[in-house]
Design a protein around this motif. Structure first.
Motif, PDB file in Angstrom:
ATOM      1  N   ILE A  44      13.533   3.316  20.459  1.00  0.00           N
ATOM      2  CA  ILE A  44      13.108   2.424  19.375  1.00  0.00           C
ATOM      3  C   ILE A  44      11.937   1.599  19.910  1.00  0.00           C
ATOM      4  O   ILE A  44      12.125   0.686  20.723  1.00  0.00           O
ATOM      5  N   THR A  45      10.748   1.935  19.480  1.00  0.00           N
ATOM      6  CA  THR A  45       9.537   1.283  19.982  1.00  0.00           C
ATOM      7  C   THR A  45       8.925   0.390  18.912  1.00  0.00           C
ATOM      8  O   THR A  45       9.207   0.549  17.715  1.00  0.00           O
ATOM      9  N   PRO A  46       8.047  -0.545  19.317  1.00  0.00           N
ATOM     10  CA  PRO A  46       7.357  -1.385  18.322  1.00  0.00           C
ATOM     11  C   PRO A  46       6.555  -0.578  17.313  1.00  0.00           C
ATOM     12  O   PRO A  46       6.344  -1.036  16.183  1.00  0.00           O
ATOM     13  N   VAL A  47       6.117   0.620  17.721  1.00  0.00           N
ATOM     14  CA  VAL A  47       5.328   1.461  16.812  1.00  0.00           C
ATOM     15  C   VAL A  47       6.119   1.759  15.539  1.00  0.00           C
ATOM     16  O   VAL A  47       5.562   1.816  14.430  1.00  0.00           O
ATOM     17  N   LEU A  48       7.430   1.930  15.694  1.00  0.00           N
ATOM     18  CA  LEU A  48       8.286   2.228  14.550  1.00  0.00           C
ATOM     19  C   LEU A  48       8.214   1.101  13.518  1.00  0.00           C
ATOM     20  O   LEU A  48       8.081   1.343  12.312  1.00  0.00           O
ATOM     21  N   PHE A  49       8.280  -0.133  13.990  1.00  0.00           N
ATOM     22  CA  PHE A  49       8.243  -1.282  13.088  1.00  0.00           C
ATOM     23  C   PHE A  49       6.851  -1.488  12.495  1.00  0.00           C
ATOM     24  O   PHE A  49       6.712  -1.885  11.338  1.00  0.00           O
ATOM     25  N   VAL A  50       5.834  -1.191  13.310  1.00  0.00           N
ATOM     26  CA  VAL A  50       4.464  -1.302  12.806  1.00  0.00           C
ATOM     27  C   VAL A  50       4.237  -0.311  11.671  1.00  0.00           C
ATOM     28  O   VAL A  50       3.615  -0.639  10.646  1.00  0.00           O
ATOM     29  N   LYS A  51       4.728   0.910  11.839  1.00  0.00           N
ATOM     30  CA  LYS A  51       4.586   1.924  10.791  1.00  0.00           C
ATOM     31  C   LYS A  51       5.220   1.442   9.490  1.00  0.00           C
ATOM     32  O   LYS A  51       4.630   1.544   8.412  1.00  0.00           O
ATOM     33  N   ALA A  52       6.460   0.937   9.602  1.00  0.00           N
ATOM     34  CA  ALA A  52       7.164   0.458   8.405  1.00  0.00           C
ATOM     35  C   ALA A  52       6.423  -0.715   7.777  1.00  0.00           C
ATOM     36  O   ALA A  52       6.274  -0.795   6.556  1.00  0.00           O
ATOM     37  N   ALA A  53       5.960  -1.630   8.628  1.00  0.00           N
ATOM     38  CA  ALA A  53       5.241  -2.807   8.125  1.00  0.00           C
ATOM     39  C   ALA A  53       3.961  -2.404   7.398  1.00  0.00           C
ATOM     40  O   ALA A  53       3.662  -2.898   6.307  1.00  0.00           O
ATOM     41  N   LEU A  54       3.193  -1.499   8.014  1.00  0.00           N
ATOM     42  CA  LEU A  54       1.944  -1.052   7.387  1.00  0.00           C
ATOM     43  C   LEU A  54       2.210  -0.339   6.068  1.00  0.00           C
ATOM     44  O   LEU A  54       1.481  -0.516   5.091  1.00  0.00           O
ATOM     45  N   PHE A  55       3.291   0.464   6.045  1.00  0.00           N
ATOM     46  CA  PHE A  55       3.600   1.206   4.821  1.00  0.00           C
ATOM     47  C   PHE A  55       3.907   0.251   3.672  1.00  0.00           C
ATOM     48  O   PHE A  55       3.341   0.354   2.579  1.00  0.00           O
ATOM     49  N   ILE A  56       4.797  -0.714   3.910  1.00  0.00           N
ATOM     50  CA  ILE A  56       5.148  -1.658   2.845  1.00  0.00           C
ATOM     51  C   ILE A  56       3.948  -2.540   2.496  1.00  0.00           C
ATOM     52  O   ILE A  56       3.700  -2.828   1.324  1.00  0.00           O
ATOM     53  N   MET A  57       3.216  -2.949   3.524  1.00  0.00           N
ATOM     54  CA  MET A  57       2.072  -3.817   3.278  1.00  0.00           C
ATOM     55  C   MET A  57       1.040  -3.115   2.392  1.00  0.00           C
ATOM     56  O   MET A  57       0.534  -3.692   1.420  1.00  0.00           O
ATOM     57  N   VAL A  58       0.752  -1.863   2.726  1.00  0.00           N
ATOM     58  CA  VAL A  58      -0.238  -1.121   1.939  1.00  0.00           C
ATOM     59  C   VAL A  58       0.249  -0.927   0.511  1.00  0.00           C
ATOM     60  O   VAL A  58      -0.481  -1.181  -0.464  1.00  0.00           O
ATOM     61  N   MET A  59       1.513  -0.474   0.362  1.00  0.00           N
ATOM     62  CA  MET A  59       2.055  -0.236  -0.974  1.00  0.00           C
ATOM     63  C   MET A  59       2.067  -1.520  -1.797  1.00  0.00           C
ATOM     64  O   MET A  59       1.692  -1.522  -2.981  1.00  0.00           O
ATOM     65  N   SER A  60       2.480  -2.613  -1.169  1.00  0.00           N
ATOM     66  CA  SER A  60       2.603  -3.877  -1.890  1.00  0.00           C
ATOM     67  C   SER A  60       1.242  -4.460  -2.240  1.00  0.00           C
ATOM     68  O   SER A  60       1.019  -4.921  -3.366  1.00  0.00           O
ATOM     69  N   LEU A  61       0.313  -4.437  -1.279  1.00  0.00           N
ATOM     70  CA  LEU A  61      -0.997  -5.028  -1.532  1.00  0.00           C
ATOM     71  C   LEU A  61      -1.816  -4.197  -2.508  1.00  0.00           C
ATOM     72  O   LEU A  61      -2.637  -4.730  -3.250  1.00  0.00           O
ATOM     73  N   VAL A  62      -1.580  -2.889  -2.509  1.00  0.00           N
ATOM     74  CA  VAL A  62      -2.221  -2.053  -3.536  1.00  0.00           C
ATOM     75  C   VAL A  62      -1.706  -2.463  -4.904  1.00  0.00           C
ATOM     76  O   VAL A  62      -2.462  -2.606  -5.880  1.00  0.00           O
ATOM     77  N   THR A  63      -0.380  -2.647  -4.973  1.00  0.00           N
ATOM     78  CA  THR A  63       0.232  -3.070  -6.238  1.00  0.00           C
ATOM     79  C   THR A  63      -0.331  -4.419  -6.689  1.00  0.00           C
ATOM     80  O   THR A  63      -0.721  -4.601  -7.846  1.00  0.00           O
TER      81      THR A  63
END
Length: 803
Positions: free
Chosen positions: A764-783
């Motif tokens: 379980i690396t920080p990259v995993l959390f960064v991926k999730a954060a970027l995904f939600i951030m992109v989806m939400s900010l696009v919305t």
């Protein structure tokens, strides 16, 4: 009164079409997801509930301990445990043992010759232990005698048609077995699925001495306790029981075990950590994860509704004020708003139910289930779902109803509302909760998916691709093994071939090996192979040499060890194990030993799934035990390769039908549960993000509508469109950041806990959390950005002319 509520509610829903569509869409998808998961879990929960007195029935499993520190749970136990328990402990009413065949068996009835699986030797108590209904025969006498067989109704129709099968004969292992019972097929929700049963008395007479061994872990064993007996007290006595009977035999061989009891109704969901099991396996952990997912999805939909309803409350307070002035009671207003939310819930239920019905065939196909379509026509289930929709509607509408109805007419009509900042803070809090749940699910989905990919792609220590396996069948093939192997290999698409007993992902021997230096017996995984096994499977030889046909002594006295086996014998450097003297009790001559030395060391390779640690393995040439041929083939022109193998098969075997499989199918089956969970999780997480973004979109639409005049004034004063978009979006970006920070520790803990069941797992690396954060951030900010950009581009004149 209700009719009036309904009429006003529908009018308000039609008046605010965008919010209505958002609420209904989000709720419908959430309800459909919830229902699909609920049906899946309900089907899993039904296993073995049909069995009479199931609360009194238990399966015995062993906790196995080795001197090298390995601890495993085994679903199979020695044959002596059950009868000895029944003789020594009065609380045991009856027992049942089953000795499974790990391979298809040839059935011959007249001119019909076909192979059958899912069978073995069984005690006659099987019918009572599993509440099986007999179509033909007497449960008191069936399977009592030597060479008798019971078959299910499917096999009965297959071989005997509509004629009675009782008293007929089936040739099995070149012996005529008399049919003494025909039973209805095991119910779909039985963890054990058996098509035929041979009498255990046959085994008792064939190998009476072996049936008395306490170290032969080969039997699936069940007991039924007498009413009132305490299972926990009995289980507490089993360690002393094993010490008396089993340990004197097993401890000299370097191992011992402690028996345990598992309730029969828990086997399907809770026996996943038991090796050598034949049960239809589910996963309690998967059910818990999916249950949490279903609840999260539903909670997010309800939060959406609350958020949007409270946001819209500002535009409805004047309606509330006027109705209060003309005499409306607060309770009437509350029921009015709750009725609106219930209308949404029922419309969403209808759409969600339809989506569920349309999805069920795909779900059944993917999960190997048979949940019936049209299930919602069941009156009881329909009532439950209607009540469920009412509760969802009340839960979603209660807070907005109480909030809106609490407004005072004087404050409303004079525009002196207070406390709006507190309500806005609440809406922000609800958005944060939504995205905490969404972030949690995305992390879980990524972890499950990456772990499944890791297991499918990790180096297993051998090359599992393009390996085709056939079973050695028939006397002609058994008598001419070398000639058969040569004939099968005589094709340009066959790269190499090997024979043996024991392949990765299949059954293998667990015999002990004797260390001649210390005279100590070690438990070890045993593969009996020919000279081409290591080459054909692509196992790396790291020290010494491979078996050679040019050296006849290799068959008589040579052993090859894995790295783990060499270390088990005390060699920190595996290469030092070369020339180590070993001995093994021969199967073809039990009173004689095969003695020899280690000639080679191979790199460790996995015999089982990555849930388990690497096992120590010994390989030796032993033609007596060969049961299969494995071919490494070229992937090109597979039909021609299969045709060659089939034609060669017919030259050596006219009785058995030609059957084959690919070795990597074994591992596909081992990882099927993770594959199902990964796929289901991905779908439901996608639904969750969609529902959350849908609610966020509605909230942004509302908030930007409220700020049109402010936006217009800023534009008139010279604000750039990009500046306005950032201004509108930054609040939501901050809320997302808060959600990430709160969700990280919970997500990490849940992922870490789930991964502990695997011996080999991803980090379980920080990259995993960064991926999730970027995904939600992109989806939400696009919305947020789409609607904010639309508001920023609006003509300020239009907004300033309003009101």
């Amino acid at each position: 009164m209700f009719k009036n509520y309904l009429k006003i509610g529908l009018r308000n829903l039609l008046k605010n079409r965008l919010f209505t569509v958002i609420n209904i869409s989000g709720m419908a998808i959430s309800i459909a997801s919830f229902l699909i998961i609920a049906l899946f879990i309900w089907d899993e929960w039904k296993f073995d509930k049909h069995i009479e007195d199931v609360s009194l029935k238990y399966r015995i499993y062993n906790e196995l301990f080795s001197e090298d520190g390995r601890v495993r749970k085994g679903a199979m136990v020695p044959p002596m445990i059950a009868p000895t328990l029944a003789a020594e402990y009065p609380e045991v009413e009856s027992y049942f043992r089953f000795l499974n065949f790990n391979y298809p068996v040839l059935f011959e009835v007249g001119s019909k010759k076909m192979t059958e699986d899912k069978g073995g030797y069984a005690d006659p108590t099987v019918f009572d232990m599993f509440s099986l209904k007999l179509v033909e025969g007497d449960r008191k006498t069936a399977l009592k005698d030597l060479n008798t067989v019971a078959i299910n109704t499917t096999l009965k129709r297959k071989y005997f048609g509509d004629k009675p099968a009782l008293g007929e004969s089936i040739e099995i292992f070149d012996v005529n077995y008399k049919v003494t019972a025909v039973y209805e097929d095991f119910p779909l929700h039985s963890h054990l699925q058996l098509n035929y049963l041979l009498s255990m008395e046959t085994v008792n007479q064939q190998i009476p001495e072996r049936m008395k061994r306490w170290g032969w872990n080969q039997f699936h064993t069940y007991i039924k306790l007498k009413p009132g007996a305490d299972a926990s007290q009995l289980e507490g006595k089993l360690k002393a029981f094993a010490e008396r009977h089993a340990w004197p035999e097993t401890k000299p061989n370097g191992s011992y075990y402690i028996p345990h009891l598992m309730p029969m109704e828990q086997i399907h969901l809770h026996a996943g950590d038991q090796v050598w099991d034949i049960a239809v396996r589910g996963s309690a952990q998967t059910n818990y994860i999916l249950t949490a997912t279903a609840i999260f999805i539903l909670v997010i939909a309800i939060l959406n509704f609350i958020n949007l309803s409270t946001a819209r409350a500002v535009s409805r307070v004047k309606e509330v004020g006027v109705r209060k002035v003309v005499g409306a009671l607060r309770t009437q207003l509350i029921w009015q708003f709750i009725s609106e939310s219930m209308i949404i819930a029922f419309i969403a239920l209808l759409i969600g139910g339809l989506l569920t019905e349309l999805t069920l065939p795909a779900l059944n196909s993917f999960t190997d289930k048979r949940i019936p379509t049209g299930i919602f026509l069941d009156p009881l289930l329909l009532l439950i779902i209607v009540v469920f929709a009412m509760l969802v509607g009340i839960a979603a509408g209660a807070y907005p109803a109480f909030y809106i109805s609490s407004s005072r007419p004087a404050q409303i009509l004079t525009n002196k509302q207070h406390g709006r900042s507190g309500k806005f803070l609440l809406r922000k809090g609800l958005v944060v909760v939504q995205f905490i749940l969404s972030f949690f699910l995305i992390i879980a989905s990524l972890v499950v998916s990456q772990q499944h990919t890791y297991m499918r792609t990790m180096d297993m220590g051998f090359d599992k691709d393009n390996l085709l396996v056939i079973r050695i069948r028939g006397n002609e093939m058994q008598r001419n093994l070398a000639a058969a192997k040569q004939a099968f290999s005589d094709h340009p698409n066959i790269i190499s071939a090997t024979m043996g007993y024991g392949l990765p992902g299949e059954a293998y021997a667990g015999d002990g090996i004797k260390d001649k230096e210390t005279n100590k017996d070690w438990p070890i995984s045993m593969l009996t192979v020919d000279h081409d096994y290591i080459k054909t499977l692509g196992i790396d030889l790291i020290a010494g040499r491979d078996f050679s046909e040019d050296l006849p002594s290799d068959e008589r006295s040579a052993f090859i060890l894995s790295e783990a086996a060499a270390k088990m014998l005390g060699h920190a450097n595996p290469a030092d194990a070369l020339e180590h003297p070993l001995a093994w009790n021969r199967w073809d001559a039990p009173d004689s030993l095969k003695e020899g030395k280690v000639i080679g060391i191979v790199k460790d390779f996995h015999l089982n799934s990555l849930r388990e640690n690497i096992l120590p393995v010994v390989l030796h040439v032993y033609p007596f035990a060969y049961s299969s041929m494995t071919f490494r083939i070229k992937p090109d022109n597979l039909p021609a390769t299969i045709a060659h193998l089939e034609s060669t098969w017919k030259r050596f075997n006219s009785e058995w039908p030609f059957e084959y499989k690919f070795l990597d199918d074994n591992f596909d089956k081992l990882y099927k549960s993770e594959e199902k969970l990964a796929t289901l999780f991905t779908f439901f997480t996608a639904f969750t993000i969609f529902v959350a973004c849908l609610g966020l979109f509605g909230l942004v639409v509302y908030s930007t509508t409220q700020k049109y005049r402010e936006i217009s004034i800023r534009k008139v004063l010279g604000a750039e469109e990009s500046t306005l978009v950032v201004h509108l979006a930054r609040t939501y970006a901050l809320l997302l950041a808060i959600a990430f920070v709160v969700a990280i520790p919970f997500s990490y803990y849940a992922a870490h806990t789930w991964l502990q069941k695997f011996a080999y797992r991803i980090d379980i690396t920080p990259v995993l959390f960064v991926k999730a954060a970027l995904f939600i951030m992109v989806m939400s900010l696009v919305t947020v950005g789409i609607q904010s950009f639309k508001a920023a581009r609006a003509n300020p004149v239009d907004a300033l002319k309003e009101q």
